[in-house]
Motif scaffolding. Sequence first.
Motif, PDB file in Angstrom:
ATOM      1  N   LEU A 100     -14.671 -10.224   4.683  1.00  0.00           N
ATOM      2  CA  LEU A 100     -16.058  -9.957   5.042  1.00  0.00           C
ATOM      3  C   LEU A 100     -16.858  -9.653   3.780  1.00  0.00           C
ATOM      4  CD1 LEU A 100     -14.897  -9.725   7.922  1.00  0.00           C
ATOM      5  CD2 LEU A 100     -16.445  -7.804   8.282  1.00  0.00           C
ATOM      6  N   ALA A 101     -18.069 -10.171   3.736  1.00  0.00           N
ATOM      7  CA  ALA A 101     -18.984  -9.756   2.684  1.00  0.00           C
ATOM      8  C   ALA A 101     -19.289  -8.281   2.925  1.00  0.00           C
ATOM      9  CB  ALA A 101     -20.268 -10.585   2.738  1.00  0.00           C
ATOM     10  N   PRO A 102     -19.013  -7.392   1.967  1.00  0.00           N
ATOM     11  CA  PRO A 102     -19.143  -5.951   2.227  1.00  0.00           C
ATOM     12  C   PRO A 102     -20.576  -5.529   2.484  1.00  0.00           C
ATOM     13  CG  PRO A 102     -18.784  -6.345  -0.110  1.00  0.00           C
ATOM     14  CD  PRO A 102     -18.603  -7.671   0.577  1.00  0.00           C
ATOM     15  N   ILE A 154       0.524   7.868   8.045  1.00  0.00           N
ATOM     16  CA  ILE A 154      -0.314   6.714   7.719  1.00  0.00           C
ATOM     17  C   ILE A 154      -0.484   6.643   6.207  1.00  0.00           C
ATOM     18  CG2 ILE A 154      -2.546   5.591   8.027  1.00  0.00           C
ATOM     19  CD1 ILE A 154      -2.855   7.084  10.661  1.00  0.00           C
ATOM     20  N   ASP A 155      -0.077   5.509   5.637  1.00  0.00           N
ATOM     21  CA  ASP A 155      -0.271   5.254   4.210  1.00  0.00           C
ATOM     22  C   ASP A 155      -1.488   4.351   4.053  1.00  0.00           C
ATOM     23  OD1 ASP A 155       2.135   6.607   3.988  1.00  0.00           O
ATOM     24  OD2 ASP A 155       3.308   4.773   3.742  1.00  0.00           O
ATOM     25  N   VAL A 156      -2.412   4.740   3.167  1.00  0.00           N
ATOM     26  CA  VAL A 156      -3.649   3.993   2.965  1.00  0.00           C
ATOM     27  C   VAL A 156      -3.666   3.425   1.552  1.00  0.00           C
ATOM     28  CG1 VAL A 156      -6.167   4.073   2.976  1.00  0.00           C
ATOM     29  CG2 VAL A 156      -4.868   5.532   4.552  1.00  0.00           C
ATOM     30  N   GLU A 157      -3.769   2.119   1.471  1.00  0.00           N
ATOM     31  CA  GLU A 157      -3.889   1.443   0.182  1.00  0.00           C
ATOM     32  C   GLU A 157      -5.059   0.474   0.258  1.00  0.00           C
ATOM     33  OE1 GLU A 157      -1.073  -0.946  -3.064  1.00  0.00           O
ATOM     34  OE2 GLU A 157      -0.358  -0.616  -1.012  1.00  0.00           O
ATOM     35  N   VAL A 158      -5.771   0.313  -0.856  1.00  0.00           N
ATOM     36  CA  VAL A 158      -6.906  -0.614  -0.899  1.00  0.00           C
ATOM     37  C   VAL A 158      -6.740  -1.528  -2.103  1.00  0.00           C
ATOM     38  CG1 VAL A 158      -9.409  -0.876  -0.972  1.00  0.00           C
ATOM     39  CG2 VAL A 158      -8.405   1.105   0.172  1.00  0.00           C
ATOM     40  N   ARG A 159      -6.795  -2.835  -1.837  1.00  0.00           N
ATOM     41  CA  ARG A 159      -6.657  -3.829  -2.901  1.00  0.00           C
ATOM     42  C   ARG A 159      -7.825  -4.802  -2.830  1.00  0.00           C
ATOM     43  NH1 ARG A 159      -0.927  -5.692  -0.471  1.00  0.00           N
ATOM     44  NH2 ARG A 159       0.227  -3.711  -0.565  1.00  0.00           N
ATOM     45  N   ASP A 160      -8.678  -4.757  -3.822  1.00  0.00           N
ATOM     46  CA  ASP A 160      -9.842  -5.654  -3.868  1.00  0.00           C
ATOM     47  C   ASP A 160     -10.659  -5.582  -2.579  1.00  0.00           C
ATOM     48  OD1 ASP A 160      -9.126  -6.569  -6.420  1.00  0.00           O
ATOM     49  OD2 ASP A 160      -7.770  -8.063  -5.567  1.00  0.00           O
ATOM     50  N   GLY A 161     -10.852  -4.373  -2.076  1.00  0.00           N
ATOM     51  CA  GLY A 161     -11.653  -4.171  -0.875  1.00  0.00           C
ATOM     52  C   GLY A 161     -10.904  -4.353   0.423  1.00  0.00           C
ATOM     53  N   VAL A 162      -9.625  -4.732   0.359  1.00  0.00           N
ATOM     54  CA  VAL A 162      -8.814  -4.932   1.560  1.00  0.00           C
ATOM     55  C   VAL A 162      -8.013  -3.663   1.830  1.00  0.00           C
ATOM     56  CG1 VAL A 162      -6.990  -6.285   2.639  1.00  0.00           C
ATOM     57  CG2 VAL A 162      -8.652  -7.403   1.130  1.00  0.00           C
ATOM     58  N   VAL A 163      -8.224  -3.064   3.000  1.00  0.00           N
ATOM     59  CA  VAL A 163      -7.524  -1.844   3.386  1.00  0.00           C
ATOM     60  C   VAL A 163      -6.193  -2.213   4.022  1.00  0.00           C
ATOM     61  CG1 VAL A 163      -7.611   0.268   4.768  1.00  0.00           C
ATOM     62  CG2 VAL A 163      -9.724  -0.668   3.779  1.00  0.00           C
ATOM     63  N   VAL A 164      -5.122  -1.641   3.508  1.00  0.00           N
ATOM     64  CA  VAL A 164      -3.784  -1.883   4.043  1.00  0.00           C
ATOM     65  C   VAL A 164      -3.256  -0.572   4.618  1.00  0.00           C
ATOM     66  CG1 VAL A 164      -1.447  -2.680   3.558  1.00  0.00           C
ATOM     67  CG2 VAL A 164      -3.389  -3.662   2.303  1.00  0.00           C
ATOM     68  N   SER A 187     -15.309  -2.017   3.254  1.00  0.00           N
ATOM     69  CA  SER A 187     -14.091  -2.721   3.670  1.00  0.00           C
ATOM     70  C   SER A 187     -14.351  -4.217   3.833  1.00  0.00           C
ATOM     71  CB  SER A 187     -13.568  -2.155   4.994  1.00  0.00           C
ATOM     72  OG  SER A 187     -13.166  -0.816   4.844  1.00  0.00           O
ATOM     73  N   ARG A 188     -13.502  -5.030   3.214  1.00  0.00           N
ATOM     74  CA  ARG A 188     -13.643  -6.479   3.319  1.00  0.00           C
ATOM     75  C   ARG A 188     -12.639  -7.071   4.297  1.00  0.00           C
ATOM     76  NH1 ARG A 188     -13.083  -9.476  -1.653  1.00  0.00           N
ATOM     77  NH2 ARG A 188     -14.518 -10.947  -0.698  1.00  0.00           N
ATOM     78  N   ASP A 189     -11.565  -6.323   4.567  1.00  0.00           N
ATOM     79  CA  ASP A 189     -10.562  -6.749   5.536  1.00  0.00           C
ATOM     80  C   ASP A 189      -9.666  -5.542   5.794  1.00  0.00           C
ATOM     81  OD1 ASP A 189      -9.133  -8.297   7.285  1.00  0.00           O
ATOM     82  OD2 ASP A 189      -8.287  -9.649   5.789  1.00  0.00           O
ATOM     83  N   VAL A 190      -8.980  -5.559   6.938  1.00  0.00           N
ATOM     84  CA  VAL A 190      -8.024  -4.495   7.270  1.00  0.00           C
ATOM     85  C   VAL A 190      -6.724  -5.151   7.701  1.00  0.00           C
ATOM     86  CG1 VAL A 190      -7.484  -2.560   8.801  1.00  0.00           C
ATOM     87  CG2 VAL A 190      -9.821  -2.852   7.938  1.00  0.00           C
ATOM     88  N   ILE A 191      -5.657  -4.825   6.999  1.00  0.00           N
ATOM     89  CA  ILE A 191      -4.319  -5.288   7.368  1.00  0.00           C
ATOM     90  C   ILE A 191      -3.596  -4.109   8.000  1.00  0.00           C
ATOM     91  CG2 ILE A 191      -2.145  -6.232   6.537  1.00  0.00           C
ATOM     92  CD1 ILE A 191      -3.720  -7.504   4.229  1.00  0.00           C
TER      93      ILE A 191
END
Length: 240
Positions: free
Chosen positions: A71-73, A122-132, A156-160
């Motif tokens: 997603l465009a943020p 819950i472990d939260v990681e963010v890579r290039d705007g993608v929340v994992v 957020s640009r994406d959520v995995i």
Amino acid sequence: MRTEERIVNEVAAALERETSVNLHRFPLQLGFSDGILTMEGEVDQIMAKKRALEVAAAVPGVAWIVDRVRLAPASAMEDGEIREHVCTALLADNQLASCAIWAMVKGKPEVIRETDQAIGSIDVEVRDGVVVLNGAVTSLSAKRLAGVLAWWVPGSRDVINGLDVSPSQEDNDDEVVDAVRLALEKDPFVNASQIRVSCAHYTVTLEGLVRNETERRMAEADAWYVFRVDRVTNLLRVET
């Protein structure tokens, strides 16, 4: 014409016909090899992302999809800022109060909340705007809620959503309805009491009255954000 080129052309044509996907404003890069379609690029809303993936998956010959559609943020944020906002949202939610929260910073875990009686993590990681999101929670509702809270962060640009559910639960349409209702109730910009939610085969239908078109769109987006929702039929009407 080679098979790979033909399938890419068929996917592109299907995306052109999908009204929620604007390839002229947000072009997607497509590649295909050995039954695997790669989709890469930006879209303007969650509906466009999910519909693009569904449309592409329906093209004969596409066995798997590598999803790099983002997603465009709504607001430009650094990964650390996004991670902080996601962790803050998870901490503030009463339904996730029993979960330990960890932030993954440069591959190393940092404790955000840990208690002796923590149930779930819950472990939260963010890579290039993608929340994992990784770890385990005790219900499908908790898994879906954590995902929605991550989506709501403007950067957020994406959520995995890789959260496991332990003990395992059988997923069904009623679980989806519960999660959508929960998301609507938690959205301060939506009057959930005026909205009816139903679901059949992971297609959600929204009915009822809203105050304006903005609330109508936001309620629909909330439904799309819920994990495993494949389609949303928005029958909400604006009060006159």
